[in-house]
Write a protein that holds these residues in place. Sequence first.
Motif, mmCIF file in Angstrom:
data_model
loop_
_atom_site.group_PDB
_atom_site.id
_atom_site.type_symbol
_atom_site.label_atom_id
_atom_site.label_comp_id
_atom_site.label_asym_id
_atom_site.label_seq_id
_atom_site.Cartn_x
_atom_site.Cartn_y
_atom_site.Cartn_z
ATOM 1 N N THR A 155 7.029 24.931 -25.983
ATOM 2 C CA THR A 155 8.143 24.236 -25.317
ATOM 3 C C THR A 155 9.281 23.941 -26.276
ATOM 4 O O THR A 155 10.345 23.480 -25.839
ATOM 5 N N VAL A 156 9.079 24.178 -27.574
ATOM 6 C CA VAL A 156 10.147 24.013 -28.563
ATOM 7 C C VAL A 156 10.256 25.299 -29.374
ATOM 8 O O VAL A 156 9.265 25.991 -29.602
ATOM 9 N N ASP A 157 11.467 25.634 -29.794
ATOM 10 C CA ASP A 157 11.679 26.873 -30.553
ATOM 11 C C ASP A 157 10.828 26.912 -31.818
ATOM 12 O O ASP A 157 10.294 27.964 -32.192
ATOM 13 N N GLU A 158 10.712 25.754 -32.466
ATOM 14 C CA GLU A 158 9.935 25.713 -33.714
ATOM 15 C C GLU A 158 8.474 26.084 -33.462
ATOM 16 O O GLU A 158 7.823 26.693 -34.317
ATOM 17 N N ILE A 176 4.147 30.304 -34.085
ATOM 18 C CA ILE A 176 3.156 31.257 -33.583
ATOM 19 C C ILE A 176 3.489 32.678 -34.019
ATOM 20 O O ILE A 176 2.652 33.392 -34.568
ATOM 21 N N VAL A 177 4.733 33.101 -33.785
ATOM 22 C CA VAL A 177 5.076 34.513 -33.997
ATOM 23 C C VAL A 177 5.471 34.827 -35.433
ATOM 24 O O VAL A 177 5.528 36.000 -35.822
ATOM 25 N N GLN A 178 5.750 33.806 -36.247
ATOM 26 C CA GLN A 178 6.092 34.056 -37.643
ATOM 27 C C GLN A 178 4.947 33.715 -38.591
ATOM 28 O O GLN A 178 5.150 33.518 -39.784
ATOM 29 N N ALA A 179 3.750 33.642 -38.037
ATOM 30 C CA ALA A 179 2.572 33.487 -38.883
ATOM 31 C C ALA A 179 2.449 34.737 -39.750
ATOM 32 O O ALA A 179 3.072 35.766 -39.467
ATOM 33 N N PRO A 180 1.657 34.665 -40.838
ATOM 34 C CA PRO A 180 1.530 35.838 -41.716
ATOM 35 C C PRO A 180 1.167 37.127 -40.972
ATOM 36 O O PRO A 180 1.580 38.214 -41.372
ATOM 37 N N ASP A 181 0.400 37.002 -39.889
ATOM 38 C CA ASP A 181 0.014 38.202 -39.135
ATOM 39 C C ASP A 181 0.996 38.502 -38.008
ATOM 40 O O ASP A 181 0.752 39.374 -37.168
ATOM 41 N N TRP A 199 -2.092 36.502 -30.059
ATOM 42 C CA TRP A 199 -1.998 37.455 -28.946
ATOM 43 C C TRP A 199 -3.364 38.063 -28.638
ATOM 44 O O TRP A 199 -3.748 38.162 -27.462
ATOM 45 N N SER A 200 -4.112 38.429 -29.653
ATOM 46 C CA SER A 200 -5.410 39.078 -29.442
ATOM 47 C C SER A 200 -6.390 38.155 -28.734
ATOM 48 O O SER A 200 -7.119 38.580 -27.829
ATOM 49 N N LEU A 201 -6.407 36.881 -29.135
ATOM 50 C CA LEU A 201 -7.313 35.924 -28.500
ATOM 51 C C LEU A 201 -6.946 35.727 -27.030
ATOM 52 O O LEU A 201 -7.816 35.798 -26.144
ATOM 53 N N LEU A 202 -5.672 35.507 -26.754
ATOM 54 C CA LEU A 202 -5.242 35.256 -25.383
ATOM 55 C C LEU A 202 -5.397 36.507 -24.510
ATOM 56 O O LEU A 202 -5.804 36.419 -23.347
ATOM 57 N N LEU A 211 1.672 33.754 -23.733
ATOM 58 C CA LEU A 211 1.885 35.206 -23.823
ATOM 59 C C LEU A 211 3.310 35.574 -23.434
ATOM 60 O O LEU A 211 3.940 36.437 -24.067
ATOM 61 N N SER A 212 3.838 34.926 -22.406
ATOM 62 C CA SER A 212 5.201 35.209 -21.953
ATOM 63 C C SER A 212 6.216 34.854 -23.029
ATOM 64 O O SER A 212 7.160 35.617 -23.289
ATOM 65 N N ALA A 213 6.016 33.699 -23.663
ATOM 66 C CA ALA A 213 6.934 33.278 -24.732
ATOM 67 C C ALA A 213 6.859 34.238 -25.910
ATOM 68 O O ALA A 213 7.886 34.585 -26.519
ATOM 69 N N MET A 214 5.652 34.679 -26.243
ATOM 70 C CA MET A 214 5.490 35.613 -27.359
ATOM 71 C C MET A 214 6.100 36.964 -27.028
ATOM 72 O O MET A 214 6.761 37.584 -27.872
ATOM 73 N N PHE A 215 5.880 37.435 -25.806
ATOM 74 C CA PHE A 215 6.404 38.742 -25.420
ATOM 75 C C PHE A 215 7.927 38.748 -25.463
ATOM 76 O O PHE A 215 8.551 39.722 -25.897
ATOM 77 N N ALA A 216 8.527 37.652 -25.029
ATOM 78 C CA ALA A 216 9.988 37.567 -24.999
ATOM 79 C C ALA A 216 10.588 37.507 -26.398
ATOM 80 O O ALA A 216 11.719 37.946 -26.619
#
Length: 466
Positions: free
Chosen positions: A268-271, A276-281, A287-290, A322-327
Amino acid sequence: MDRNPSPPSSEAEEDEGDAVGGTVYSKHWLFSILTRLIEVISPEQGEPGEGERTELDEEMENDICKVWDMSMDEDVALFLQEFNAPDIFMGVFAKSKCPRLTEICVGILGNMACFQDICMSISKDENLGQVLLQRLCDSDSPTLLEISRLLLTCLSQPEVANVWVERIRESPSVFDCVCFIMSSSTNVELLVKVGEVVDKLFDLDEELMLNWIKNGTCQSVGPSIDDSPEELPDFKIVPCILEAAKQVRSDNPEGLDVYMHILQLLTTVDEGIQAIVQAPDGGKETWSLLYDLVCHELCQPDDPAIVVQEQKTVLASILSVLSAMFASQTEQEYVKMRKNMPLIGSLIRILQYMEGCGKRSVDDSKESKQDETGKAELNEEDFHLKILKDICCELLSNMLQELTKENILEGLNQGHLNEQTCSCAFQNLLPLYFTSVESFLEVLREADQTLADNLEKRFPSLKVHT
């Protein structure tokens, strides 16, 4: 031995005026236990106190467990409050080296905190509050479970919730201790309760959530059980949440729901999305877990359609993340459509199951005349299903727009796409996501002209625009 053995029949009725409130419990007996607790933490000079031992003797344990059970009664809780039991317990926390004694005393406090006036008194005690938060560094899982239960009870009472939020915000060690538990504990009951505390904290206070998202510096978390300073690793919130979710996913569906909702709150916040998406991986583990949960565990082909009712909240949380990550991560390899056709198939299956549930709800309402309460419950169910449908449709529309001819051919060969599934998708996506459906249909025509023509016949509004 039971953690809270039921108290034996009291003889309080035989002594006029000795009963606690409207109960049959003896004031004298309760007072004698509190006195023994004081002696435990303040023994006579030269005598070893119970607090110096690591084990309770059986008689003391039985008696204090009876008090634990009795403290669920408001009259008993008020009596304990009147005789300063919280202060006595604080002495136990400070001096006792016996984990079982500490666990029971926190458990009694937790029961007492279920009553509003007592909860307010406990919450306003700054010293007690700090001691309890420091105890989150404890290595004893039963004690940690009771502390978490107490915290959740206090955070759930609006009159004192802000007191605890502010106290936790000003105690950096809480972040490290909570992350340590989530990342290393195998105690599912503890993980669920700690997750509920974190979920409640994030829901109550966005600033605290932002602080925890940005946190990650290595800090001393204060004294451990043996009073030696203990330093914990450089924690990040997302990996800790994922580790806890993996631990609870098989044994506790409610716990999985809690941790998925925590992830959803992060988005719900950009940070939070960036965490989530700027983790080392690059977010691959999340994504894999979800993905695995949606495609292989929840709402499966051999499940009855009604399962979507049971899983609606956890599915909504997962699909929202997943939707937030995909976007935000369309360039990441793990979101490439050639790897995600099964996810599209799962999204359509969820929509199909919701259609089945919708028809069943209509049939049920025709068969039975519901009262006002029943209608309210039905409306609430419909509301949560609508949320799930909206999230599901948004993700599906975004994914359909990214499909290539090769992706569609693969989806057709694997059975994820056919006239039935595409019709279900169109039925739910139109007219809101007309552009996405139109884009998908153009590419589908290259892969399977016949299927595209059949879909145009079933949805004339598409044919007008082609």
